[in-house]
Design an enzyme around this catalytic site. Structure first.
Site, mmCIF file in Angstrom:
data_model
loop_
_atom_site.group_PDB
_atom_site.id
_atom_site.type_symbol
_atom_site.label_atom_id
_atom_site.label_comp_id
_atom_site.label_asym_id
_atom_site.label_seq_id
_atom_site.Cartn_x
_atom_site.Cartn_y
_atom_site.Cartn_z
ATOM 1 N N ASP A 106 -9.463 -4.523 -5.514
ATOM 2 C CA ASP A 106 -8.963 -3.493 -4.599
ATOM 3 C C ASP A 106 -9.622 -2.151 -4.920
ATOM 4 O O ASP A 106 -9.471 -1.621 -6.020
ATOM 5 C CB ASP A 106 -7.445 -3.387 -4.741
ATOM 6 C CG ASP A 106 -6.791 -2.550 -3.651
ATOM 7 O OD1 ASP A 106 -7.510 -1.816 -2.949
ATOM 8 O OD2 ASP A 106 -5.557 -2.646 -3.514
ATOM 9 N N SER A 136 0.834 -1.191 0.000
ATOM 10 C CA SER A 136 0.000 0.000 0.000
ATOM 11 C C SER A 136 0.880 1.256 0.000
ATOM 12 O O SER A 136 1.704 1.431 -0.899
ATOM 13 C CB SER A 136 -0.967 -0.029 1.184
ATOM 14 O OG SER A 136 -1.974 0.941 1.062
ATOM 15 N N HIS A 193 -7.839 -5.103 -1.174
ATOM 16 C CA HIS A 193 -6.586 -4.483 -0.779
ATOM 17 C C HIS A 193 -5.683 -5.440 0.002
ATOM 18 O O HIS A 193 -4.483 -5.206 0.105
ATOM 19 C CB HIS A 193 -6.881 -3.241 0.058
ATOM 20 C CG HIS A 193 -5.726 -2.292 0.177
ATOM 21 N ND1 HIS A 193 -5.033 -1.813 -0.920
ATOM 22 C CD2 HIS A 193 -5.129 -1.737 1.267
ATOM 23 C CE1 HIS A 193 -4.068 -1.009 -0.512
ATOM 24 N NE2 HIS A 193 -4.099 -0.952 0.802
#
Length: 335
Positions: free
Chosen positions: A271, A185, A308
């Site tokens: 995501d 991320s 995610h």
């Protein structure tokens, strides 16, 4: 432009023209030169833990503006030789936490430096590095100083990330020729930025990378962090041009184009935080502007039904095996 119905084949071809300032390289050369005027490593102290098989140290290094940035340095206990080393960057809103929270890399036999995120602790994890620089912008880290690239929070955080590599190479027990960067991320976005700014990394491992194809991401992603930029612009409508300009200086696609190290990517097809097309934008541009006749090795794994969180433990196992093949190519060829 990909949408939610895009196939993986379409994503494999997605290579958008991301805005790049004419002075992009000059901006980052000047920023990093200012930081390099100070020695990177400031302080190293043994950190007592309850882990018998690992040793940890509390590290302070000089980041952007000479600001003290904290990190944990961990390695297998009792191992004397210099080890290949991982510099890890944490996600948005996370600090470095406690030294026993992230053990995959030292347990796998690597030396490991986990950098604290200046000013971001408290949302998902603890940390103790402040960000003392104030500038006009929004209330959340992704909007701090967003009206001017020189004031922007990510100018400081990316500089910290580069300095973490310099600091780790000054630590004992580190094989300076085999330093890699890794993150998920926001951490993945920082790893890509470092890949474009540090020319002698052994490898880059980035999963669900933030900070990529920023204009597209802000337009399609509702959750934080991109959603926080959108909500800022919903109130500060007059700031749009300045915001896009600032974001162009930290876009991971621009860093990825300059990268030279082998790279391993991972994305979750569903995501909504860091949409997969934005990760593919960086992947498809990776190494395109590095001047080498043969582009660097790159690999991407797509998890069709994951968001995610991506491939989680399955992806980590793939990272471990891929990195071992990069660092020990002769052994991999013999298998």
């Amino acid at each position: 432009m990909p949408d939610s119905a895009s196939t993986v084949d379409e994503l494999q071809r997605y290579a958008p023209d991301v805005a790049e300032p004419d002075d992009f390289d000059q901006f980052w050369r000047g920023t990093l030169a200012e930081a390099a005027a100070r020695p990177a490593l400031v302080d190293v102290r043994p950190e007592p833990t309850d882990l018998l098989l690992l040793d940890s140290w509390d590290v302070t290094f000089a980041g952007f503006g000479g600001d003290p940035v904290r990190a944990w340095y961990t390695r297998p206990a009792g191992v004397r030789e210099s080890l290949p080393t991982m510099v890890e960057y944490a996600g948005y809103g996370r600090g470095r936490g406690l030294p026993h929270e992230r053990l995959t890399w030292p347990v796998a036999g690597y030396a490991h430096l986990l950098m604290d995120n200046r000013g971001q602790s408290g949302l998902y994890g603890t940390g103790d590095t402040p960000d003392p620089h104030g500038a006009p912008g929004g209330a959340s880290p992704v909007t701090w100083g967003i009206l001017d690239p020189r004031d922007y929070h990510y100018r400081r955080l990316i500089t910290d990330a580069v300095r973490a590599v310099e600091a780790v190479r000054a630590l004992p027990g580190v094989d300076g020729d085999r330093v890699s960067v890794v993150g998920n991320s926001q951490g993945g976005g920082l790893a890509l930025a470092v890949a474009g700014l540090v020319g002698d990394l052994a490898a880059v491992l980035t999963t669900a990378p933030f900070l990529c194809d920023m204009r597209r991401a802000v337009q399609v992603s509702e959750p934080a962090p991109y959603g926080e930029i959108g909500r800022y612009l919903a109130v500060h409508r007059e700031a749009e041009e300045a915001v896009w300009r600032t974001l162009s200086y930290v876009d991971g696609v621009n860093f990825a184009r300059r990268a030279t190290a082998p790279a391993h990517f991972g994305v979750g097809r569903r995501d909504t935080v860091c949409p997969p097309d934005t990760g593919f934008a960086a992947y498809n541009h990776y190494g395109a502007a590095n001047g080498r006749p043969v582009p660097p090795e790159r690999k991407i794994h797509v998890y069709p039904f994951n968001g995610h969180e991506g491939g989680e433990a399955v992806h980590v196992r793939r990272q471990l095996r891929w990195l071992d093949s990069v660092l020990h190519p002769a052994d991999a060829a013999a298998v």
